[in-house]
Motif scaffolding. Structure first.
Motif: not given
Length: 580
Positions: A258-260, A356-357, A361-364, A381-383
Motif C-alpha cells: 500500500s502507499r499513502t 489508513r492515513l 486523506r483520499e476520502l477528504l 473507512i477501511g484502508p
C-alpha cells in the motif's frame, strides 16, 4: 564451352525453383491419420461473434472487418449445419505462439439447439433439446440463452466438454438455470433496450474444443394443452465463449504494497500495509495476468445519465501505469481508465492499496464537501485495497456501450456468486472475468458486465462495470435493488463448496473501503426502495443489512449457502477495518 556453362546455369536454376516449391508445400498427413482436432482460437476461429438470436441481429466483429477475410465470419442467417467445416488439420500446432499477430479479444459461437432423439436409458424425453457430441472452435466458458428475457427455463441443462490439451471428455456437468434474478431493474433503459435475452448462468470449463449438451424440461409443469415443444423457452442457443488471450503486463508479482496518497505526507516511519495473505494457507494471492487488448475506436458520449471520462491527471508516482502501451489506448479505453484518475494514472493495470492515513486523506479529497464535521474528525473507512482495473484483466472496451451511468450513492453491498464453477486457477481469473463480461454483453444483451466488483478464490479484487471504482456506478446485479447499491461477485459456486478465507477477507476489505466512502456501517441496516422483483413490489421500502446476500433482495439461492453463511463474519471484519 559457353553453351555448356549456360546449360549448367539453367539446370541449377530449375533445380532451385523445384526445391523451393517443394518446401513450400504443406505437409498434409494421410487420410488414415488420427482424428483431426480443431485449430486453436488464435488460428482457426473467427474473432467475430456469429449469432442469430433474432433475424435482425447483425453479425458483430471483435476486430476491424479489414483484418478478416469475407468468409471468416459466418452469416448469422445461415444454419449452423451449413457453416464452413473446420479445417481437418491445423496448419500450425495447437499451442504455437503468434508473436507478430495482435492478441485476439475473444469470440462467441452461438449454436441453435434442436430436438434430440429420445433416449430412455438416459431419461430423455420427446421434448428434450440439445446438440450431440461435436467438434467446435476453442472456448472456455458456456451458457444457454433464449429469446424472451421474461421466460424462465424450468428444467435441467447438462453439458459435456472435451479438453483441448488431452482430448478427454468430462462427465456431465449441470448449468445453473435460475439466472433471472440478475439484471437491470425493470423499466430502466438497460432493461428496455430490446437486446436483453433470457439466459442461464455461465459455466467455466477451461480450454475446450468439443461439446455435447442436453436440456430436459420439467415435465411436471406440463398440462394436457401443453405442446411438447412449449415446455422450454423458444430460441434456445448454446453460447461458447472464447475470452481471448492476454499477454502478462509488466507488473510486480504478488499483491502490491500500500502507499499513502501523494497529496499529503505520512508520518515518518509509518508502516506500509500489505494485502492480507490467505489465513488458511499463509500464501499471498496470485498475481493476475493482464491484457492490452486490440480495441476499435468509440466516441465519448455525454448527456443525461451518461458521464464522459474525467481528466487524466493522477497521483504522482502511482503504480501500475504502462507508458508505452498508453499511446495505443483508444477513446473508450481512455475513458474507462480516466474514471479512476484520482486513484491511479491513466492506463494503470491496478490501483494500489493505501494505508489508513492515505485513505482518510483520499476520502477528504473525494467527498470532503459532503462530510459532516463529525465524519471529518473521525472518518470510519477501511484502508483502500488493491484493485485490478479493467485494463488489468483485459477488458475489450469496445464491447460495452459507451458512457457510464451512475446512481446517487452506495448504501448497501449485495454479495453474489457467479455460479460458474470452481475449477479455475487464480491465474485464470482474468480470463474467467473476460468470459463473463463477453457473455453478459454479447450473449445476454447487457450494456456492460453486471457486477461492480469481482473477487477470486485467492482474494484478489477486480474492477467490474466501468465508471470508476470510487463512484456509485449503476450495476445490473440484483434485480430490483441496483439503485444506491453495489454488487460484488465471488468467482465460483458456493452452494456446497466453502469460500476461502482470502475471499471472505477480500469482501470485507472492499466493503470497508467502498461503503466507508459513503458513510455506511457494514454491521448496520439501511433502507432501499425496490425497483420490482419476486420478493418485494416496486416502490416498497425494504430494510436490509448494509452487507446483504443476493437472496435478501430476491428469491434465489445466490450467493450459495456456504458463502451466505460467511457474510456475518464479513460484516464484523469490515466494521473492524473501518475502526468501529
Amino acid at each position: 564451352m559457353s553453351r555448356i556453362v549456360g546449360m549448367r546455369g539453367l539446370l541449377a536454376t530449375s533445380i532451385g525453383v523445384t526445391c523451393a516449391a517443394a518446401l513450400a508445400l504443406p505437409l498434409t498427413p494421410p487420410a488414415s491419420a488420427a482424428t483431426a482436432r480443431p485449430a486453436s482460437a488464435a488460428e482457426a476461429a473467427p474473432s467475430g461473434t456469429a449469432r442469430a438470436t433474432s433475424p435482425d441481429t447483425p453479425v458483430t466483429s471483435s476486430l476491424p472487418d479489414s483484418s478478416l477475410p469475407d468468409s471468416s465470419v459466418p452469416d448469422s442467417s445461415v444454419p449452423d449445419s451449413a457453416l464452413p467445416a473446420l479445417p481437418a488439420h491445423p496448419v500450425h500446432p495447437v499451442h504455437r505462439a503468434h508473436p507478430t499477430l495482435p492478441d485476439l479479444p475473444g469470440s462467441t459461437q452461438s449454436l441453435p439447439l434442436t430436438a434430440l432423439a429420445r433416449d430412455r436409458a438416459s431419461g430423455g424425453g420427446a421434448a428434450d433439446q440439445g446438440l450431440p457430441r461435436r467438434d467446435v472452435r476453442h472456448f472456455s466458458l458456456l451458457g444457454v440463452v433464449w429469446d424472451d428475457p421474461a421466460a424462465e427455463l424450468h428444467g435441467r441443462v447438462q453439458v459435456r466438454t472435451r479438453t483441448s490439451d488431452t482430448g478427454a471428455w468430462s462427465g456431465w456437468q449441470d448449468v445453473e438455470t435460475h439466472n433471472a434474478d440478475h439484471g437491470a431493474d425493470p423499466g430502466t433503459p438497460e432493461s428496455a433496450s430490446g437486446r436483453i435475452r433470457g439466459a442461464t448462468a455461465p459455466l467455466w470449463v477451461g480450454d475446450s474444443d468439443g461439446v455435447e449438451i442436453r436440456v430436459h424440461p420439467d415435465t411436471e409443469r406440463r398440462t394436457e394443452e401443453t405442446a411438447p415443444g412449449a415446455l422450454l423457452p423458444s430460441g434456445l442457443r448454446l453460447e461458447l465463449v472464447d475470452p481471448g488471450s492476454a499477454p502478462p503486463e509488466h507488473a510486480p508479482a504478488g499483491p502490491p504494497r500500500s502507499r499513502t496518497l501523494t497529496t499529503g505526507s505520512a508520518p515518518a516511519g509509518a508502516p506500509e500495509a500489505m494485502d492480507p495473505p490467505d489465513a488458511a494457507t499463509g500464501k499471498s494471492a496470485e498475481t493476475a495476468t493482464a491484457a492490452d487488448e486490440a480495441e476499435a475506436g468509440e466516441g465519448l458520449v455525454a448527456g443525461e445519465g451518461i458521464e464522459s471520462g474525467e481528466g487524466a491527471e493522477a497521483s504522482e508516482g502511482s503504480e501500475g501505469a504502462e507508458p508505452a502501451a498508453m499511446t495505443a489506448m483508444t477513446a473508450e479505453a481512455t475513458a474507462a481508465s480516466a474514471a479512476n484518475a484520482p486513484l491511479a494514472p491513466l492506463g494503470a493495470t491496478q490501483i494500489p492499496a493505501l494505508d489508513r492515513l492515505g485513505t482518510e486523506r483520499e476520502l477528504l479529497a473525494l467527498r470532503g464537501a459532503e462530510l459532516t464535521q463529525a465524519q471529518r474528525a473521525k472518518p470510519y473507512i477501511g484502508p483502500r485495497p488493491s484493485i485490478v482495473t479493467r485494463r488489468g484483466w483485459g477488458a475489450d472496451e469496445k464491447l460495452r456501450e459507451s458512457g457510464f451511468r451512475y446512481t446517487t450513492k452506495v448504501k448497501a453491498a449485495f454479495v453474489h456468486h457467479t455460479a460458474s464453477g470452481n475449477g479455475y486457477k487464480c491465474s485464470q481469473a482474468p480470463s474467467v472475468i473476460r468470459g463473463i463480461y463477453r457473455y453478459h454483453v454479447k450473449s445476454m444483451g447487457w450494456r456492460d458486465i453486471g457486477y461492480n466488483f469481482l473477487v477470486d478464490k485467492c482474494g484478489k479484487i477486480y474492477e467490474g462495470r466501468a465508471g470508476g471504482v470510487a463512484k456509485p456506478v449503476l450495476g445490473a446485479h440484483t434485480l430490483g435493488f441496483n439503485s444506491n447499491s453495489m454488487g460484488i461477485a465471488v468467482l465460483g459456486t458456493f452452494s456446497s463448496a466453502k469460500p476461502t478465507t482470502a475471499t471472505v477477507d477480500a469482501v470485507a476489505r472492499l466493503t470497508a473501503w467502498k461503503l466507508g466512502l459513503f458513510g455506511a456501517n457494514p454491521k448496520g441496516k439501511t433502507y432501499l426502495k425496490s425497483g420490482g422483483g419476486n420478493l418485494y413490489g416496486k416502490g416498497k421500502n425494504v430494510r436490509l443489512n448494509v452487507i446483504s446476500g443476493h437472496r435478501d433482495g430476491f428469491a434465489t439461492e445466490c450467493p450459495g449457502r456456504q458463502l451466505y453463511g460467511k457474510l456475518g463474519s464479513a460484516r464484523s471484519t469490515a466494521a473492524r477495518f473501518q475502526g468501529r
